[in-house]
Scaffold this motif. Structure first.
Motif, short mmCIF file in Angstrom:
data_model
loop_
_atom_site.label_atom_id
_atom_site.label_comp_id
_atom_site.label_asym_id
_atom_site.label_seq_id
_atom_site.Cartn_x
_atom_site.Cartn_y
_atom_site.Cartn_z
N GLU A 109 -0.67 -3.17 10.52
CA GLU A 109 -1.88 -3.18 9.70
C GLU A 109 -2.15 -1.78 9.13
OE1 GLU A 109 -6.52 -4.71 10.00
OE2 GLU A 109 -5.17 -4.79 11.74
N GLN A 117 0.11 0.50 8.46
CA GLN A 117 1.04 0.76 7.36
C GLN A 117 0.57 0.06 6.08
OE1 GLN A 117 4.91 -0.47 8.67
NE2 GLN A 117 5.15 1.33 10.06
N SER A 118 0.08 -1.16 6.26
CA SER A 118 -0.40 -1.87 5.05
C SER A 118 -1.61 -1.17 4.45
CB SER A 118 -0.72 -3.33 5.41
OG SER A 118 -1.81 -3.38 6.31
N LYS A 158 -2.15 0.56 0.87
CA LYS A 158 -3.28 0.29 0.00
C LYS A 158 -3.98 1.59 -0.41
CE LYS A 158 -4.38 -4.38 1.54
NZ LYS A 158 -5.40 -5.23 2.16
#
Length: 369
Positions: free
Chosen positions: A321, A323-324, A328
Protein backbone atom coordinates in the motif's frame (compact mmCIF):
# COMPACT_ATOMS: atom_id res chain seq x y z
CA UNK A 1 -16.22 -124.89 82.35
CA UNK A 2 -12.62 -124.42 81.38
CA UNK A 3 -12.66 -120.72 82.18
CA UNK A 4 -11.99 -121.40 85.85
CA UNK A 5 -8.42 -122.85 85.59
CA UNK A 6 -7.45 -120.28 82.97
CA UNK A 7 -8.67 -117.49 85.22
CA UNK A 8 -6.70 -119.00 88.09
CA UNK A 9 -3.55 -119.20 85.97
CA UNK A 10 -3.94 -115.62 84.76
CA UNK A 11 -4.54 -114.30 88.26
CA UNK A 12 -1.46 -116.17 89.49
CA UNK A 13 0.64 -114.20 87.03
CA UNK A 14 -0.63 -110.83 88.20
CA UNK A 15 -2.94 -108.02 87.21
CA UNK A 16 -2.68 -104.77 85.34
CA UNK A 17 0.85 -103.57 84.68
CA UNK A 18 2.33 -106.56 86.55
CA UNK A 19 0.58 -108.94 84.18
CA UNK A 20 1.82 -106.99 81.18
CA UNK A 21 5.42 -107.04 82.43
CA UNK A 22 5.30 -110.78 83.13
CA UNK A 23 3.81 -111.52 79.71
CA UNK A 24 6.53 -109.45 78.04
CA UNK A 25 9.16 -111.29 80.11
CA UNK A 26 7.65 -114.68 79.17
CA UNK A 27 7.86 -113.88 75.43
CA UNK A 28 11.03 -111.80 74.97
CA UNK A 29 11.36 -112.75 71.30
CA UNK A 30 7.94 -111.35 70.39
CA UNK A 31 7.84 -107.84 69.06
CA UNK A 32 5.26 -106.50 71.51
CA UNK A 33 4.92 -103.48 73.75
CA UNK A 34 2.95 -102.82 76.90
CA UNK A 35 0.70 -100.54 74.89
CA UNK A 36 -0.18 -103.45 72.58
CA UNK A 37 -1.20 -105.58 75.55
CA UNK A 38 -3.22 -102.73 77.04
CA UNK A 39 -5.13 -102.22 73.80
CA UNK A 40 -5.79 -105.98 73.43
CA UNK A 41 -6.68 -107.36 76.91
CA UNK A 42 -8.05 -110.67 75.59
CA UNK A 43 -4.86 -111.31 73.66
CA UNK A 44 -2.91 -110.51 76.83
CA UNK A 45 -4.91 -113.11 78.78
CA UNK A 46 -4.29 -115.66 76.02
CA UNK A 47 -0.53 -115.06 76.20
CA UNK A 48 -0.63 -115.25 80.00
CA UNK A 49 -2.36 -118.65 79.80
CA UNK A 50 0.02 -119.81 77.06
CA UNK A 51 3.02 -118.84 79.21
CA UNK A 52 2.11 -121.70 81.60
CA UNK A 53 2.75 -124.27 78.85
CA UNK A 54 5.65 -122.89 76.83
CA UNK A 55 9.11 -121.54 77.61
CA UNK A 56 10.68 -118.24 76.50
CA UNK A 57 11.60 -119.69 73.10
CA UNK A 58 8.02 -120.79 72.38
CA UNK A 59 8.58 -124.57 72.83
CA UNK A 60 6.26 -126.75 74.87
CA UNK A 61 7.57 -127.73 78.30
CA UNK A 62 7.49 -131.46 77.45
CA UNK A 63 9.17 -130.88 74.12
CA UNK A 64 11.77 -128.70 75.85
CA UNK A 65 12.51 -131.57 78.30
CA UNK A 66 12.95 -134.06 75.47
CA UNK A 67 15.10 -131.56 73.61
CA UNK A 68 17.33 -131.11 76.68
CA UNK A 69 17.77 -134.89 76.99
CA UNK A 70 18.65 -135.14 73.29
CA UNK A 71 21.12 -132.28 73.67
CA UNK A 72 22.74 -133.98 76.69
CA UNK A 73 23.09 -137.21 74.72
CA UNK A 74 24.50 -135.29 71.78
CA UNK A 75 26.96 -133.49 74.05
CA UNK A 76 28.09 -136.82 75.52
CA UNK A 77 28.68 -138.33 72.09
CA UNK A 78 30.29 -135.15 70.93
CA UNK A 79 32.66 -135.18 73.91
CA UNK A 80 33.55 -138.81 73.19
CA UNK A 81 34.23 -137.98 69.54
CA UNK A 82 36.28 -134.92 70.52
CA UNK A 83 38.44 -137.01 72.85
CA UNK A 84 39.10 -139.50 70.08
CA UNK A 85 39.76 -136.74 67.57
CA UNK A 86 42.11 -134.91 69.94
CA UNK A 87 44.01 -138.14 70.60
CA UNK A 88 44.27 -138.90 66.89
CA UNK A 89 45.45 -135.39 66.02
CA UNK A 90 47.91 -135.45 68.90
CA UNK A 91 49.48 -138.63 67.56
CA UNK A 92 49.68 -137.15 64.06
CA UNK A 93 51.35 -134.02 65.45
CA UNK A 94 53.88 -136.20 67.28
CA UNK A 95 54.70 -137.97 64.02
CA UNK A 96 55.07 -134.63 62.19
CA UNK A 97 57.35 -133.27 64.92
CA UNK A 98 59.49 -136.40 64.64
CA UNK A 99 59.78 -135.96 60.86
CA UNK A 100 60.87 -132.35 61.36
CA UNK A 101 63.48 -133.39 63.93
CA UNK A 102 64.88 -136.02 61.55
CA UNK A 103 65.60 -133.34 58.95
CA UNK A 104 67.41 -131.10 61.44
CA UNK A 105 69.26 -133.54 63.70
CA UNK A 106 70.25 -137.17 64.13
CA UNK A 107 67.52 -139.18 65.87
CA UNK A 108 68.23 -142.41 67.79
CA UNK A 109 67.14 -145.65 66.06
CA UNK A 110 64.73 -146.62 68.84
CA UNK A 111 62.81 -143.35 68.39
CA UNK A 112 62.66 -143.95 64.64
CA UNK A 113 61.27 -147.43 65.25
CA UNK A 114 58.74 -146.05 67.76
CA UNK A 115 57.33 -143.37 65.45
CA UNK A 116 57.41 -145.59 62.35
CA UNK A 117 55.44 -148.27 64.22
CA UNK A 118 52.94 -145.68 65.47
CA UNK A 119 52.54 -144.20 61.97
CA UNK A 120 51.88 -147.63 60.42
CA UNK A 121 49.36 -148.53 63.12
CA UNK A 122 47.49 -145.25 62.60
CA UNK A 123 47.49 -145.71 58.83
CA UNK A 124 46.18 -149.30 59.06
CA UNK A 125 43.51 -148.28 61.59
CA UNK A 126 42.38 -145.43 59.34
CA UNK A 127 42.18 -147.69 56.30
CA UNK A 128 40.30 -150.39 58.23
CA UNK A 129 37.78 -147.79 59.40
CA UNK A 130 37.28 -146.68 55.79
CA UNK A 131 36.77 -150.25 54.57
CA UNK A 132 34.54 -151.40 57.45
CA UNK A 133 30.91 -150.46 56.56
CA UNK A 134 28.72 -149.09 59.33
CA UNK A 135 25.23 -150.25 60.26
CA UNK A 136 23.61 -147.68 57.94
CA UNK A 137 25.68 -148.75 54.91
CA UNK A 138 24.57 -151.39 52.40
CA UNK A 139 26.53 -154.56 53.15
CA UNK A 140 26.35 -155.75 49.54
CA UNK A 141 28.20 -152.77 48.08
CA UNK A 142 31.57 -153.56 46.52
CA UNK A 143 34.65 -152.83 48.59
CA UNK A 144 37.35 -150.39 47.53
CA UNK A 145 39.70 -152.15 45.06
CA UNK A 146 38.44 -155.47 46.42
CA UNK A 147 40.18 -154.92 49.75
CA UNK A 148 38.86 -156.08 53.12
CA UNK A 149 40.01 -155.28 56.66
CA UNK A 150 41.67 -158.70 56.80
CA UNK A 151 43.97 -157.73 53.91
CA UNK A 152 45.29 -154.78 55.88
CA UNK A 153 46.18 -156.73 58.99
CA UNK A 154 49.22 -158.03 57.14
CA UNK A 155 50.66 -154.48 57.12
CA UNK A 156 50.61 -154.16 60.91
CA UNK A 157 54.16 -154.12 62.37
CA UNK A 158 55.42 -156.96 64.49
CA UNK A 159 53.80 -157.61 67.85
CA UNK A 160 57.07 -156.85 69.65
CA UNK A 161 57.36 -153.38 68.10
CA UNK A 162 53.66 -152.68 68.72
CA UNK A 163 53.96 -153.62 72.41
CA UNK A 164 57.07 -151.50 72.80
CA UNK A 165 55.30 -148.58 71.10
CA UNK A 166 52.21 -148.95 73.31
CA UNK A 167 54.28 -149.06 76.49
CA UNK A 168 56.07 -145.78 75.71
CA UNK A 169 53.14 -144.01 74.06
CA UNK A 170 51.29 -142.74 77.18
CA UNK A 171 54.37 -141.00 78.53
CA UNK A 172 55.27 -139.38 75.21
CA UNK A 173 51.64 -138.44 74.50
CA UNK A 174 51.31 -136.90 77.98
CA UNK A 175 54.48 -134.90 77.42
CA UNK A 176 53.24 -133.69 74.03
CA UNK A 177 49.84 -132.72 75.37
CA UNK A 178 51.43 -130.96 78.34
CA UNK A 179 53.60 -128.89 75.98
CA UNK A 180 50.51 -127.95 73.96
CA UNK A 181 48.64 -127.01 77.12
CA UNK A 182 51.57 -124.87 78.30
CA UNK A 183 51.71 -123.14 74.93
CA UNK A 184 47.96 -122.57 75.18
CA UNK A 185 48.47 -121.15 78.68
CA UNK A 186 51.17 -118.81 77.38
CA UNK A 187 48.86 -117.71 74.57
CA UNK A 188 45.99 -117.16 77.02
CA UNK A 189 48.11 -115.26 79.53
CA UNK A 190 51.40 -114.09 77.93
CA UNK A 191 52.61 -112.67 81.27
CA UNK A 192 52.77 -116.22 82.70
CA UNK A 193 55.30 -117.38 80.10
CA UNK A 194 58.33 -116.61 82.30
CA UNK A 195 56.95 -118.47 85.34
CA UNK A 196 58.43 -121.74 86.52
CA UNK A 197 57.17 -125.03 85.17
CA UNK A 198 55.62 -126.01 88.49
CA UNK A 199 53.70 -122.73 88.73
CA UNK A 200 52.57 -123.13 85.13
CA UNK A 201 51.35 -126.64 85.93
CA UNK A 202 49.32 -125.33 88.86
CA UNK A 203 47.81 -122.57 86.77
CA UNK A 204 47.18 -125.06 83.97
CA UNK A 205 45.02 -127.14 86.32
CA UNK A 206 42.74 -124.10 86.76
CA UNK A 207 42.72 -123.12 83.09
CA UNK A 208 39.75 -125.32 82.22
CA UNK A 209 37.63 -123.76 84.97
CA UNK A 210 38.66 -120.27 83.87
CA UNK A 211 37.79 -121.00 80.25
CA UNK A 212 34.41 -122.39 81.34
CA UNK A 213 33.76 -119.23 83.35
CA UNK A 214 34.69 -117.04 80.43
CA UNK A 215 32.52 -119.11 78.11
CA UNK A 216 29.57 -118.73 80.48
CA UNK A 217 30.32 -115.04 80.78
CA UNK A 218 30.42 -114.72 76.99
CA UNK A 219 27.09 -116.56 76.69
CA UNK A 220 25.63 -114.33 79.40
CA UNK A 221 26.85 -111.28 77.52
CA UNK A 222 25.30 -112.64 74.34
CA UNK A 223 22.00 -113.13 76.14
CA UNK A 224 22.22 -109.65 77.62
CA UNK A 225 23.05 -108.26 74.19
CA UNK A 226 20.05 -110.09 72.72
CA UNK A 227 17.77 -108.72 75.44
CA UNK A 228 19.21 -105.25 74.95
CA UNK A 229 18.58 -105.59 71.24
CA UNK A 230 14.94 -106.48 71.83
CA UNK A 231 14.64 -103.65 74.37
CA UNK A 232 16.28 -101.26 71.93
CA UNK A 233 13.83 -102.27 69.22
CA UNK A 234 10.91 -101.64 71.55
CA UNK A 235 12.32 -98.31 72.66
CA UNK A 236 12.96 -97.40 69.03
CA UNK A 237 9.35 -98.16 68.16
CA UNK A 238 8.13 -96.13 71.13
CA UNK A 239 10.46 -93.31 70.19
CA UNK A 240 9.26 -93.34 66.59
CA UNK A 241 5.65 -93.42 67.77
CA UNK A 242 6.20 -90.47 70.11
CA UNK A 243 8.17 -88.67 67.42
CA UNK A 244 5.30 -89.13 64.98
CA UNK A 245 2.88 -87.69 67.53
CA UNK A 246 5.19 -84.74 68.14
CA UNK A 247 5.47 -84.11 64.40
CA UNK A 248 1.69 -84.18 64.03
CA UNK A 249 1.30 -81.80 66.98
CA UNK A 250 3.96 -79.51 65.53
CA UNK A 251 2.22 -79.53 62.15
CA UNK A 252 -1.09 -78.58 63.77
CA UNK A 253 0.61 -75.76 65.70
CA UNK A 254 2.28 -74.49 62.54
CA UNK A 255 -1.04 -74.60 60.69
CA UNK A 256 -2.83 -72.71 63.47
CA UNK A 257 -0.06 -70.13 63.66
CA UNK A 258 -0.11 -69.72 59.88
CA UNK A 259 -3.87 -69.19 59.87
CA UNK A 260 -3.58 -66.58 62.64
CA UNK A 261 -0.85 -64.54 61.02
CA UNK A 262 -2.22 -64.94 57.49
CA UNK A 263 -4.63 -62.01 58.03
CA UNK A 264 -1.79 -59.75 59.17
CA UNK A 265 0.33 -60.82 56.25
CA UNK A 266 -2.53 -60.18 53.81
CA UNK A 267 -3.12 -56.71 55.37
CA UNK A 268 0.55 -55.84 55.06
CA UNK A 269 0.61 -57.06 51.48
CA UNK A 270 -2.52 -54.99 50.73
CA UNK A 271 -0.92 -51.87 52.23
CA UNK A 272 2.23 -52.52 50.24
CA UNK A 273 0.34 -52.91 46.98
CA UNK A 274 -1.79 -49.82 47.71
CA UNK A 275 1.34 -47.75 48.31
CA UNK A 276 2.89 -49.14 45.20
CA UNK A 277 -0.25 -48.33 43.19
CA UNK A 278 -0.28 -44.77 44.56
CA UNK A 279 3.34 -44.33 43.52
CA UNK A 280 2.55 -45.65 40.06
CA UNK A 281 -0.49 -43.34 39.78
CA UNK A 282 1.57 -40.35 40.96
CA UNK A 283 4.19 -41.18 38.38
CA UNK A 284 1.54 -41.49 35.69
CA UNK A 285 0.06 -38.10 36.71
CA UNK A 286 3.50 -36.52 36.55
CA UNK A 287 4.08 -37.94 33.11
CA UNK A 288 0.63 -36.72 32.00
CA UNK A 289 1.39 -33.20 33.24
CA UNK A 290 4.66 -33.25 31.39
CA UNK A 291 2.88 -34.44 28.26
CA UNK A 292 0.26 -31.69 28.67
CA UNK A 293 3.00 -29.12 29.13
CA UNK A 294 4.71 -30.37 26.04
CA UNK A 295 1.41 -30.25 24.18
CA UNK A 296 0.74 -26.73 25.46
CA UNK A 297 4.21 -25.64 24.40
CA UNK A 298 3.67 -27.08 20.96
CA UNK A 299 0.25 -25.39 20.70
CA UNK A 300 1.64 -22.01 21.87
CA UNK A 301 4.47 -22.25 19.35
CA UNK A 302 1.93 -23.00 16.66
CA UNK A 303 -0.24 -20.04 17.74
CA UNK A 304 2.78 -17.74 17.81
CA UNK A 305 3.77 -18.94 14.40
CA UNK A 306 0.27 -18.13 13.11
CA UNK A 307 0.35 -14.69 14.69
CA UNK A 308 3.76 -14.02 13.20
CA UNK A 309 2.61 -15.13 9.79
CA UNK A 310 -0.43 -12.85 10.12
CA UNK A 311 1.75 -9.89 11.12
CA UNK A 312 4.16 -10.55 8.28
CA UNK A 313 1.27 -10.72 5.80
CA UNK A 314 -0.15 -7.43 7.11
CA UNK A 315 3.35 -5.93 6.92
CA UNK A 316 3.66 -6.96 3.29
CA UNK A 317 0.21 -5.50 2.60
CA UNK A 318 1.20 -2.20 4.24
CA UNK A 319 4.41 -2.11 2.22
CA UNK A 320 2.47 -2.71 -0.95
CA UNK A 321 0.00 0.00 0.00
CA UNK A 322 2.94 2.33 0.77
CA UNK A 323 4.43 1.71 -2.62
CA UNK A 324 1.11 2.45 -4.27
CA UNK A 325 0.76 5.65 -2.21
CA UNK A 326 4.32 6.67 -3.10
CA UNK A 327 3.45 6.14 -6.72
CA UNK A 328 0.37 8.27 -6.28
CA UNK A 329 2.40 10.98 -4.50
CA UNK A 330 4.90 11.10 -7.30
CA UNK A 331 2.07 11.44 -9.81
CA UNK A 332 0.15 13.97 -7.81
CA UNK A 333 2.94 16.20 -6.59
CA UNK A 334 1.73 18.99 -8.74
CA UNK A 335 -1.61 19.01 -7.02
CA UNK A 336 -2.18 21.25 -4.02
CA UNK A 337 -4.74 20.30 -1.36
CA UNK A 338 -5.06 16.82 -2.75
CA UNK A 339 -1.38 16.30 -2.28
CA UNK A 340 -1.62 17.30 1.35
CA UNK A 341 -4.31 14.73 1.96
CA UNK A 342 -2.15 12.12 0.28
CA UNK A 343 0.79 13.20 2.39
CA UNK A 344 -1.23 12.76 5.55
CA UNK A 345 -2.34 9.37 4.35
CA UNK A 346 1.26 8.52 3.67
CA UNK A 347 2.30 9.59 7.19
CA UNK A 348 -0.44 7.48 8.67
CA UNK A 349 0.66 4.45 6.71
CA UNK A 350 4.26 5.13 7.63
CA UNK A 351 3.39 5.12 11.33
CA UNK A 352 1.29 1.98 10.96
CA UNK A 353 4.22 0.20 9.25
CA UNK A 354 6.54 1.25 12.03
CA UNK A 355 4.07 -0.04 14.62
CA UNK A 356 3.80 -3.36 12.79
CA UNK A 357 7.61 -3.64 12.55
CA UNK A 358 7.93 -2.94 16.26
CA UNK A 359 5.31 -5.57 17.13
CA UNK A 360 7.03 -8.09 14.87
CA UNK A 361 10.43 -7.45 16.50
CA UNK A 362 8.97 -7.80 20.01
CA UNK A 363 7.25 -11.05 19.08
CA UNK A 364 10.51 -12.41 17.64
CA UNK A 365 12.38 -11.54 20.84
CA UNK A 366 9.68 -13.25 22.90
CA UNK A 367 9.94 -16.43 20.83
CA UNK A 368 13.75 -16.48 21.11
CA UNK A 369 13.51 -16.30 24.90
Amino acid sequence: MSAGPETTNVSSLGKGDGLHQQVLASFPLCDMTEEDLTQNPQFCKLLATLAQHVDKTGLLVQLKTELDKAEQKLQSQRSHWLRSEILHRGLQEMIQDHCVRKHHAVVPPDQNMFYETMQKCLLVAQCVRQLDPSNTTNQDQPSVLGLTPQHLTELIPSEKNVQRMRSGLPQKLEKHLKEKCLSLLSYYQPEWENDSEGLKTIKLSHLSAQLDEEKKRAESLKETCRENTVLLQRQTQLYLSELTKCIQLLQSLILDHRLKIQTDLDGKKLDYFEGKCELVLQKIKTEMVEIQLDTYTVDSISAHRKIREKLESELRACKAEKQSVELKLSSFEILGKEFESLAEEYCRLQQEIEMKNWALKEFTKYNEK
